[in-house]
Design an enzyme around this catalytic site. Structure first.
Site, short mmCIF file in Angstrom:
data_model
loop_
_atom_site.label_atom_id
_atom_site.label_comp_id
_atom_site.label_asym_id
_atom_site.label_seq_id
_atom_site.Cartn_x
_atom_site.Cartn_y
_atom_site.Cartn_z
N GLY A 71 10.90 -24.58 -36.93
CA GLY A 71 9.66 -25.02 -36.31
C GLY A 71 9.81 -26.08 -35.24
N GLU A 117 18.54 -15.68 -39.64
CA GLU A 117 19.29 -15.08 -38.53
C GLU A 117 19.58 -13.60 -38.77
OE1 GLU A 117 21.06 -19.52 -38.32
OE2 GLU A 117 22.29 -17.90 -39.14
N GLY A 155 13.41 -21.36 -35.92
CA GLY A 155 13.22 -21.04 -37.33
C GLY A 155 12.58 -22.17 -38.10
#
Length: 185
Positions: free
Chosen positions: A89, A152, A87
């Site tokens: 990176g 999420e 998420g």
């Protein structure tokens, strides 16, 4: 703010991210999955739980899907694919696994909120879910959900949309998927 208002705001936030991702990002993810012989999936923390959820559903479709770290995960090679979640990176463990998969000749895919991150920039396929993660949840945070929960929560629902799309592409019925569910529960 009441719990009902918090829930309503969370649902609105999740819906907005899904609206921006559907249907294009589903196609970005589905096509390489259909072409892979074997699929291994990995993520850290709660993102890892979402990846395990996706692995289970891919298995229900009858695909050769495995969770990295399980003892029964086979080696990857040419024609296979590693799908990771990053998420923010970048995660060092995810970067390491990408390197191993690429060296073995496998395709790589990253699900991320940060497409210009180190991991997404190093993979074959990038799936972009434009959601707040734990990396950007403090100053200027906009989500009502704590830490990386927006990313999420979006992952879970987005992955279910990918599964529905794949099911249709593969010509499977809901009963065919159910037949692959374990009977050892």
């Amino acid at each position: 703010m009441t719990l009902k208002k918090l829930a309503s705001r969370a649902i609105t936030e999740i819906g907005a991210v899904l609206d921006s991702a559907l249907p294009h990002q589903v196609e970005v993810m589905a096509a390489p999955i259909l072409n892979a012989k074997r699929i291994a999936l990995y993520g850290v923390g709660r993102e890892g739980l979402m990846m395990k959820s996706l692995a289970m559903r891919l298995f229900h479709l009858g695909l050769d899907a495995h969770v990295v770290g399980d003892m029964t995960t086979p080696p990857l090679g040419t024609g296979d694919m590693l799908i990771v979640s990053a998420g923010p990176g970048e995660f060092s463990t995810v970067s390491g696994l990408i390197d191993v998969a690429k060296t073995a000749g496998a395709a790589t895919m990253c699900v991320t909120a940060t497409p210009d991150g180190t991991v997404p920039q190093s993979v074959t396929h990038v799936v972009h879910l434009e959601a707040q993660t734990m990396a950007n949840d403090q100053e200027g945070a906009t989500s009502v959900l704590p830490m990386g929960s927006l990313f999420e929560a979006v992952q879970f629902l987005f992955f279910e949309m990918v599964i529905l799309h794949l099911r249709d592409q593969m010509g499977l019925s809901a009963n065919a998927m159910r037949a692959n569910h374990t009977n050892l529960e």
